[in-house]
Design a protein around this motif. Structure first.
Motif, PDB file in Angstrom:
ATOM      1  N   VAL A  18       0.725  -1.444   0.349  1.00 29.58           N
ATOM      2  CA  VAL A  18      -0.262  -0.109   0.153  1.00 29.58           C
ATOM      3  C   VAL A  18       1.281   1.451  -0.028  1.00 29.58           C
ATOM      4  CG1 VAL A  18      -1.766   1.075   1.086  1.00 29.58           C
ATOM      5  CG2 VAL A  18      -2.012  -1.406   1.129  1.00 29.58           C
ATOM      6  N   GLU A  19       1.439   1.692  -0.872  1.00 31.51           N
ATOM      7  CA  GLU A  19       1.957   2.858  -1.012  1.00 31.51           C
ATOM      8  C   GLU A  19       1.292   4.211  -0.605  1.00 31.51           C
ATOM      9  OE1 GLU A  19       4.485   5.767  -4.771  1.00 31.51           O
ATOM     10  OE2 GLU A  19       3.225   4.200  -5.278  1.00 31.51           O
ATOM     11  N   HIS A  20       2.030   4.783   0.486  1.00 33.59           N
ATOM     12  CA  HIS A  20       1.394   5.611   1.053  1.00 33.59           C
ATOM     13  C   HIS A  20       3.017   6.782   1.263  1.00 33.59           C
ATOM     14  CE1 HIS A  20       3.588   2.963   4.035  1.00 33.59           C
ATOM     15  NE2 HIS A  20       3.537   3.733   4.498  1.00 33.59           N
ATOM     16  N   GLU A  21       2.359   8.259   1.661  1.00 34.36           N
ATOM     17  CA  GLU A  21       3.697   8.758   2.600  1.00 34.36           C
ATOM     18  C   GLU A  21       3.305   9.112   4.053  1.00 34.36           C
ATOM     19  OE1 GLU A  21       1.912  12.533   0.787  1.00 34.36           O
ATOM     20  OE2 GLU A  21       2.534  11.815  -1.375  1.00 34.36           O
ATOM     21  N   LEU A  22       2.695   8.843   4.684  1.00 32.41           N
ATOM     22  CA  LEU A  22       2.445   9.165   5.918  1.00 32.41           C
ATOM     23  C   LEU A  22       2.248   8.103   6.351  1.00 32.41           C
ATOM     24  CD1 LEU A  22       2.484  12.539   8.066  1.00 32.41           C
ATOM     25  CD2 LEU A  22       0.842  10.989   8.263  1.00 32.41           C
ATOM     26  N   ILE A  23       2.568   7.532   7.608  1.00 30.39           N
ATOM     27  CA  ILE A  23       1.874   6.866   9.067  1.00 30.39           C
ATOM     28  C   ILE A  23       2.116   7.385  10.366  1.00 30.39           C
ATOM     29  CG2 ILE A  23       1.196   4.391  10.836  1.00 30.39           C
ATOM     30  CD1 ILE A  23       0.648   4.924   8.157  1.00 30.39           C
ATOM     31  N   GLY A  24       0.629   7.663  10.673  1.00 33.91           N
ATOM     32  CA  GLY A  24       0.240   8.592  12.077  1.00 33.91           C
ATOM     33  C   GLY A  24      -0.496   8.157  13.316  1.00 33.91           C
ATOM     34  N   TYR A  25       0.297   7.834  14.456  1.00 31.52           N
ATOM     35  CA  TYR A  25      -0.488   6.786  15.288  1.00 31.52           C
ATOM     36  C   TYR A  25      -0.468   8.461  16.589  1.00 31.52           C
ATOM     37  CZ  TYR A  25       0.021   4.805  19.817  1.00 31.52           C
ATOM     38  OH  TYR A  25      -1.627   4.272  20.804  1.00 31.52           O
ATOM     39  N   SER A  26      -2.318   8.406  17.217  1.00 36.35           N
ATOM     40  CA  SER A  26      -2.114   9.443  18.394  1.00 36.35           C
ATOM     41  C   SER A  26      -2.951   8.200  19.538  1.00 36.35           C
ATOM     42  CB  SER A  26      -2.582  10.362  18.001  1.00 36.35           C
ATOM     43  OG  SER A  26      -3.113  11.382  18.775  1.00 36.35           O
ATOM     44  N   ASN A  27      -2.258   8.944  20.621  1.00 38.27           N
ATOM     45  CA  ASN A  27      -3.005   8.244  22.200  1.00 38.27           C
ATOM     46  C   ASN A  27      -3.175   9.466  22.573  1.00 38.27           C
ATOM     47  OD1 ASN A  27      -3.154   7.190  24.555  1.00 38.27           O
ATOM     48  ND2 ASN A  27      -3.858   4.971  23.578  1.00 38.27           N
ATOM     49  N   VAL A  28      -4.459  10.038  22.804  1.00 39.23           N
ATOM     50  CA  VAL A  28      -4.722  11.399  23.211  1.00 39.23           C
ATOM     51  C   VAL A  28      -4.622  11.192  25.130  1.00 39.23           C
ATOM     52  CG1 VAL A  28      -6.493  12.880  24.424  1.00 39.23           C
ATOM     53  CG2 VAL A  28      -6.154  12.142  22.046  1.00 39.23           C
ATOM     54  N   THR A  74      -8.846  -1.166  20.973  1.00 40.65           N
ATOM     55  CA  THR A  74      -7.818  -1.578  22.141  1.00 40.65           C
ATOM     56  C   THR A  74      -6.950  -1.112  23.244  1.00 40.65           C
ATOM     57  OG1 THR A  74      -6.513  -2.441  19.783  1.00 40.65           O
ATOM     58  CG2 THR A  74      -8.092  -3.676  20.833  1.00 40.65           C
ATOM     59  N   VAL A  75      -6.554  -0.196  21.933  1.00 45.71           N
ATOM     60  CA  VAL A  75      -5.685   0.968  22.817  1.00 45.71           C
ATOM     61  C   VAL A  75      -6.826   2.368  22.734  1.00 45.71           C
ATOM     62  CG1 VAL A  75      -3.770   2.405  22.360  1.00 45.71           C
ATOM     63  CG2 VAL A  75      -3.460  -0.051  21.298  1.00 45.71           C
ATOM     64  N   ASP A  76      -7.440   2.633  24.131  1.00 41.59           N
ATOM     65  CA  ASP A  76      -8.005   3.936  24.965  1.00 41.59           C
ATOM     66  C   ASP A  76      -7.516   5.670  23.348  1.00 41.59           C
ATOM     67  OD1 ASP A  76      -9.617   2.159  26.035  1.00 41.59           O
ATOM     68  OD2 ASP A  76      -7.522   3.466  28.065  1.00 41.59           O
ATOM     69  N   ASN A  77      -8.225   5.754  22.737  1.00 38.24           N
ATOM     70  CA  ASN A  77      -8.343   6.916  22.016  1.00 38.24           C
ATOM     71  C   ASN A  77      -7.379   7.168  20.833  1.00 38.24           C
ATOM     72  OD1 ASN A  77     -10.384   8.049  23.679  1.00 38.24           O
ATOM     73  ND2 ASN A  77      -8.798   9.340  25.106  1.00 38.24           N
ATOM     74  N   ALA A  78      -6.646   5.340  20.868  1.00 39.31           N
ATOM     75  CA  ALA A  78      -5.314   5.548  19.589  1.00 39.31           C
ATOM     76  C   ALA A  78      -6.074   5.884  17.910  1.00 39.31           C
ATOM     77  CB  ALA A  78      -4.672   4.501  19.797  1.00 39.31           C
ATOM     78  N   GLY A  79      -5.160   6.598  17.527  1.00 38.65           N
ATOM     79  CA  GLY A  79      -5.860   6.436  16.263  1.00 38.65           C
ATOM     80  C   GLY A  79      -4.787   6.439  15.015  1.00 38.65           C
ATOM     81  N   LEU A  80      -5.179   5.829  14.132  1.00 38.04           N
ATOM     82  CA  LEU A  80      -3.888   5.145  13.456  1.00 38.04           C
ATOM     83  C   LEU A  80      -4.503   6.304  11.995  1.00 38.04           C
ATOM     84  CD1 LEU A  80      -1.473   3.958  12.105  1.00 38.04           C
ATOM     85  CD2 LEU A  80      -3.242   1.853  10.530  1.00 38.04           C
ATOM     86  N   LEU A  81      -3.337   6.416  10.765  1.00 34.33           N
ATOM     87  CA  LEU A  81      -3.600   7.759  10.288  1.00 34.33           C
ATOM     88  C   LEU A  81      -3.193   7.355   8.962  1.00 34.33           C
ATOM     89  CD1 LEU A  81      -4.992  10.504   8.904  1.00 34.33           C
ATOM     90  CD2 LEU A  81      -2.968  11.383   9.859  1.00 34.33           C
ATOM     91  N   LEU A  82      -3.572   7.485   8.225  1.00 32.23           N
ATOM     92  CA  LEU A  82      -3.184   6.850   6.615  1.00 32.23           C
ATOM     93  C   LEU A  82      -3.075   7.798   5.470  1.00 32.23           C
ATOM     94  CD1 LEU A  82      -1.116   4.560   4.886  1.00 32.23           C
ATOM     95  CD2 LEU A  82      -3.537   3.377   4.237  1.00 32.23           C
ATOM     96  N   VAL A  83      -2.058   8.162   5.181  1.00 32.22           N
ATOM     97  CA  VAL A  83      -1.701   9.534   4.339  1.00 32.22           C
ATOM     98  C   VAL A  83      -1.713   8.553   2.171  1.00 32.22           C
ATOM     99  CG1 VAL A  83      -1.247  12.020   3.037  1.00 32.22           C
ATOM    100  CG2 VAL A  83      -1.938  11.190   4.977  1.00 32.22           C
TER     101      VAL A  83
END
Length: 337
Positions: A68-78, A130-139
């Motif tokens: 899956v060609e992509h430019e960014l993977i981002g992860y955030s846990n508030v 499974t991870v509180d307030n966690a988001g995976l972002l794919l651009v």
């Protein structure tokens, strides 16, 4: 008397053909399932070897890129105040992609399956339960949304990724203590050793530049000798804070020990790295830290861009030699290969 029923030959052939087609469809489905399971197993093995959050996101991006060609993977846990972005683009595009990602990661009002930036980048966001307030972002690179097969692969991989991230977060305090320099709060040599190979692999695969800077404070010993070690510690914290504010979040800045630091800059050639290095020299000079009326704190910096197929040890030796020339030529300056 039992009567036999005649079945035309063409009907038998047709039925056999239908059965063969059905079997071929099932075999193809089984083949795809096997390939998918093998891919997910490769991800599991890759993530099992990584302990830290940033390393996991980078490892996930490296695993995903061929499929899956992509430019960014981002992860955030508030709740944990944790965020990491791994971006493979460069230049103005890099800044644009990161800005778009950071905006989406903090905007909880956006719940769409796909987001589009003003300059045509597409982003997909997943919440991992499974991870509180966690988001995976794919651009996605290339100005289009993920297709159904790409979405399926990401969805199938999320369980392995989320479990790995949960493990990292559970031991985050221990990781931070082991991987942070106690005095300055910067990453330590252990972090450098964990991440440098991945950065070199990415540079080798993408063909994009990777530059290392070795930084050594000038006349720091006089600060310690004349003003005391407590003041010396304050100076190290002050310098570290300044450098951390000036480098990018995607750069790797570590304190090696004493008054020595390393900075590894992704997607940065030697020319661009020198611009930043000169700014660091000027900023530290402007701190106006004096050991006495004639002895002012400065920094000498040696720069070298990684050469394809160059080993880590050879690269670091080359950077160290260049730093020596900066010291020998008058200190408080930048020297390049």
């Amino acid at each position: 008397m039992i009567q036999s029923r005649f079945i035309p030959t063409d009907t038998l052939i047709s039925n056999a053909g239908v059965e063969v087609d059905r079997m071929m469809v099932e075999l193809e489905h089984f083949r795809k399932q096997t390939e998918r399971l093998d891919l997910i197993n490769q991800l599991h093995i890759r993530l099992a070897a990584v302990l830290d959050l940033a390393g996991m996101i980078e490892a996930y991006s490296v695993w995903l890129m061929p499929h899956v060609e992509h430019e960014l993977i981002g992860y955030s846990n508030v709740l944990r105040s944790k965020k990491h972005l791994f971006c493979s683009s460069h230049g103005p595009l890099r800044r644009s992609v990161i800005a778009f990602a950071e905006k989406l990661m903090v905007d909880e009002s956006k719940n769409a399956a796909c987001f589009v930036s003003d300059d045509g980048h597409f982003a997909h966001k997943w919440m991992m339960e499974t991870v509180d307030n966690a988001g995976l972002l794919l651009v996605l690179k290339g100005g289009r949304a993920l297709d159904s097969q790409e979405m399926d692969l990401v969805n199938d991989s999320l369980f392995v990724l989320s479990e790995s991230l949960r493990r990292a977060l559970e031991y985050e305090v221990l990781f931070e203590a082991a991987r942070r320099d106690v005095l300055t709060g910067l990453a330590n040599r252990r972090v450098f050793d964990e991440r440098i190979s991945s950065k070199m692999d990415t540079a080798r695969r993408s063909g994009r530049p990777l530059t290392m800077a070795s930084l050594d404070l000038d006349r720091f010993k006089q600060i310690n000798d004349n003003l005391g070690h407590q003041r010396g510690d304050e100076v190290l914290r002050q310098v570290a804070k300044l450098m951390a504010e000036m480098v990018r979040s995607t750069d790797l800045l570590v304190r090696i020990g004493g008054d020595e630091f390393l900075l590894v800059m992704d997607d940065t050639d030697q020319k661009s790295a020198r611009v930043l290095a000169e700014r660091l020299c000027q900023a530290i000079d402007q701190l106006e830290i004096w050991a006495d009326a004639e002895t002012k704190l400065g920094v000498s910096i040696g720069l070298a861009q990684w050469q394809k197929d160059e080993g880590l040890e050879a690269w670091m030796e080359r950077v160290d030699d260049i730093l020596y020339h900066a010291k020998a030529n008058g200190r408080s300056q930048v020297s390049i290969a």
